[in-house]
Scaffold this motif. Structure first.
Motif, PDB file in Angstrom:
ATOM      1  N   GLN A  85       1.068  -1.277   0.094  1.00  0.00           N
ATOM      2  CA  GLN A  85      -0.091   0.288  -0.266  1.00  0.00           C
ATOM      3  C   GLN A  85       0.612   1.726   0.361  1.00  0.00           C
ATOM      4  N   GLY A  86       1.966   1.074   0.224  1.00  0.00           N
ATOM      5  CA  GLY A  86       2.604   2.507   0.283  1.00  0.00           C
ATOM      6  C   GLY A  86       2.602   3.478   1.921  1.00  0.00           C
ATOM      7  N   VAL A 107      12.585   2.314  14.638  1.00  0.00           N
ATOM      8  CA  VAL A 107      13.252   0.994  13.174  1.00  0.00           C
ATOM      9  C   VAL A 107      12.046   1.273  12.546  1.00  0.00           C
ATOM     10  N   LEU A 108      12.352   1.129  10.981  1.00  0.00           N
ATOM     11  CA  LEU A 108      10.822   1.337   9.980  1.00  0.00           C
ATOM     12  C   LEU A 108      11.548  -0.203   9.648  1.00  0.00           C
ATOM     13  N   PRO A 120      11.022  -0.259  -3.425  1.00  0.00           N
ATOM     14  CA  PRO A 120      10.846   1.326  -2.938  1.00  0.00           C
ATOM     15  C   PRO A 120       9.569   2.108  -2.378  1.00  0.00           C
ATOM     16  N   VAL A 121       8.836   1.007  -1.527  1.00  0.00           N
ATOM     17  CA  VAL A 121       8.196   1.663  -0.041  1.00  0.00           C
ATOM     18  C   VAL A 121       9.545   1.678   0.143  1.00  0.00           C
ATOM     19  N   ARG A 122      10.393   0.864   1.249  1.00  0.00           N
ATOM     20  CA  ARG A 122      11.414   1.070   2.058  1.00  0.00           C
ATOM     21  C   ARG A 122      12.089   2.696   1.391  1.00  0.00           C
ATOM     22  N   ALA A 123      12.546   2.524  -0.051  1.00  0.00           N
ATOM     23  CA  ALA A 123      13.557   3.800  -0.327  1.00  0.00           C
ATOM     24  C   ALA A 123      12.532   4.780   0.653  1.00  0.00           C
ATOM     25  N   VAL A 140      14.326  -2.544   7.853  1.00  0.00           N
ATOM     26  CA  VAL A 140      14.108  -4.543   7.668  1.00  0.00           C
ATOM     27  C   VAL A 140      12.771  -4.877   6.810  1.00  0.00           C
ATOM     28  N   ALA A 141      12.689  -5.202   6.167  1.00  0.00           N
ATOM     29  CA  ALA A 141      11.520  -5.879   4.878  1.00  0.00           C
ATOM     30  C   ALA A 141      11.030  -6.745   5.639  1.00  0.00           C
TER      31      ALA A 141
END
Length: 592
Positions: A85-86, A107-108, A120-123, A140-141
């Motif tokens: 969903q971003g 922490v993300l 892309p969402v992490r960046a 972290v994904a």
């Protein structure tokens, strides 16, 4: 202690459930709907063997106030964004709140990485977080379904836990409550995040409205019974002394006598120009949400009038949010918890200039310079370290202001002496009023302070260079007449009619006595200075003890004079009563 943050339905609860094995959604409706409605509390142990507690907050826009109650007291966040969903609206609002509170540790976690490419969402999220108080954070994904990335996330959370600053154990306790309920056999139990300080069983805590003092009967931390808990920690406290139903979320428990409650505070606002703020907003601090009336003062400063008093300190971070949440929340930094009243024309503009120079960092020297005089305890309760030792009692004084007060006190003492030459001593209470001081202790301390002319303090009065009264010529002539009478008969004090004939009123006699021209031994009985010592020498030659009549004959005086004179000698320790007689005291008597 970590709070979750992020948009609704991005998997915050599922993630902490996977990390801890505990269910954060306490209510049946939450589990049925799959939607967090209230705060949840779970915990786990990191790979570094530290206990790590989570406050799971709702992500829905209708529950932002609840989210604020969860994030407010904690030092770190687990920010969650879903890969499929971003970045969403509540992602941005939650980040704005975190930034407003000045949180610096996070922490993300990019969740649902099994459903979409997380990169892309992490960046994008890393970039957004980096522009706030959080700065660059580890990311972290993860997938709560497959378990991918959970071990890596645990490692990052462990490093986060070890990096958090340790708050002072001796800090004053301010425990914001997020729950309050009744337990059979225990009574009232409250829960909250202890941000700093230490709680012990047996401690006394004051309710935030100042109406009740409670006693800590027991505590739990992560379901373990504890006798001592130090911040930062989740704590459940069994308290005694509160009526059922009086404690609830948004209230606070405090160390007694260590906090100031204020409904008026000057703040710095960032995030939006203060002129654009609605007149009525809600101030969020800790778990409290209090309506506030906003009065803009400068470009980024305002005065808040709160609907109820709060225990605020200089440097506190809070959030100002419009009811309904149509605007981005603003950051608030508390600048002054005891601001001056703005009653004069132009006072607001002048105050804006003062606030512009304030940073929100507690500065004892600057605070004392502004306030000039303040009690040490009050300064500490403001959250400001005292910069110097008290000048008197608990009072602190700015050095320059103290110097000016000392000079002015000397001027007032000299002015009083000139205006009242027969009574030159300025009463201490009159000096306090003239200088506008809150405590007579300050007058006494000023009198002892060198500089600005020497001052003498005697019998509640202050004297300068004129320590004795100056008798005007008519009074001096009357006193000389009395002295002439006494030189011929030292213990034959003039009668009241003689004093009246000479114009020696009570006030005139008092001035003559203060000037050292006469000695008062009774209400209207005056003798020459030193007559009491001479009388003691004469009485010492009598057989001891002696009667009043024997004393009267030895001194060649009347009963009217002899009675007060003997009382005066006894008060000086020169004679003492022995039954209905008197005797002179010798130095050896005192030694015995």
């Amino acid at each position: 202690m970590v709070a979750t943050a992020g948009h609704v339905d991005h998997g915050k609860s599922a993630l902490v459930r996977a990390l801890t094995g505990m269910e954060p959604d306490r209510h049946e409706e939450e589990r049925r709907r799959g939607l967090t409605l209230d705060l949840g509390f779970v915990w786990t142990r990191t790979d570094g063997d530290e206990d790590l507690a989570f406050v799971d907050v709702p992500g829905h826009e209708r529950f932002v106030a609840t989210m604020l109650a969860g994030v407010g007291p904690v030092p770190a966040v687990l920010f969650v964004v879903a890969a499929d969903q971003g970045w969403q609206r509540q992602s941005q609002e939650h980040l704005a709140i975190i930034d407003a509170l000045g949180v610096r540790h996070a922490v993300l976690a990019v969740t649902r990485s099994d459903l979409a490419d997380p990169e892309p969402v992490r960046a994008y999220a890393v970039e957004r977080l980096a522009a706030t108080s959080l700065g660059k954070v580890p990311s972290v994904a993860v997938s709560s379904v497959t378990g991918a990335g959970l071990d890596e996330l645990r490692g990052e959370l462990g490093r986060l836990a070890r990096s958090l600053p340790v708050p002072p154990a001796d800090a004053d306790v301010r425990l914001w409550l997020d729950r309050a309920f009744t337990v059979r056999g225990r009574g009232t139990v409250v829960t909250g995040t202890l941000g700093a300080g230490t709680l012990r069983v047996g401690d006394r805590l004051l309710t935030g409205d100042g109406t009740a003092e409670l006693r800590v009967r027991g505590m739990q931390c992560l379901h373990e019974e504890r006798t001592v808990v130090r911040g930062v920690a989740r704590v459940a406290v069994d308290v005694h002394g509160a009526a059922d139903g009086t404690l609830r979320r948004g209230q606070v428990l405090l160390s007694p006598d260590r906090w100031l409650l204020t409904a008026l505070t000057d703040v710095r606002v960032t995030g939006e120009p203060v002129t654009g703020l609605p007149r009525t907003s809600t101030l969020h601090i800790g778990t409290a949400a209090v309506p506030a009336t906003v009065r803009p003062l400068g470009e980024d400063t305002a005065r808040l009038t709160l609907a109820r008093p709060l225990p605020l300190r200089v440097g506190d971070r809070a959030v100002l949010r419009e009811p309904g949440g149509t605007r981005v929340p603003c950051a608030v930094t508390v600048l002054d918890v005891r601001p001056p009243r703005l009653t004069r024309r132009g006072a607001g503009r002048a105050r804006a200039g003062e606030l512009a120079a304030m940073t929100g960092d507690p500065d004892g020297t600057a605070e004392l310079r502004r306030r000039r005089l303040v009690r040490r305890g009050e300064l500490l309760a403001m959250g400001v370290p005292p910069p110097a030792a008290p000048v008197a009692g608990d009072w602190l004084a700015d050095a320059d202001h103290w110097k000016r007060l000392r000079a002015r006190l000397a001027e007032e003492v000299e002015r009083h002496a000139r205006q009242h030459p027969m009574d030159p001593g300025l009463p201490t209470e009159a000096a306090r009023r003239l200088l506008g001081l809150p405590d007579r202790l300050l007058v006494d301390a000023l009198a002892r302070t060198p500089g600005g002319g020497r001052l003498h303090h005697r019998q509640g009065r202050l004297y300068g260079s004129d320590a004795t009264p100056t008798l005007p010529p008519p009074l001096r002539a009357a006193v000389d007449a009395v002295r002439g009478d006494l030189s011929r008969a030292p213990f034959r004090a003039p009668e009241a009619d003689r004093l009246t004939e000479l114009g020696l009123t009570r006030r005139a006699l008092a001035a003559a006595v203060a000037a050292g021209a006469l000695l008062r031994v009774g209400d209207t009985v005056v003798l020459l200075p030193g007559a009491d010592t001479e009388a003691a020498a004469i009485l010492a030659r009598l057989p001891q003890p002696f009667t009043l009549s024997e004393a009267r004959r030895a001194l060649d005086t009347t009963r009217r004079v002899a009675v007060p004179l003997l009382e005066h000698l006894a008060a000086r320790g020169l004679t003492e009563r022995v039954g209905d007689r008197h005797r002179c005291r010798r130095p050896a008597d005192d030694a015995r």
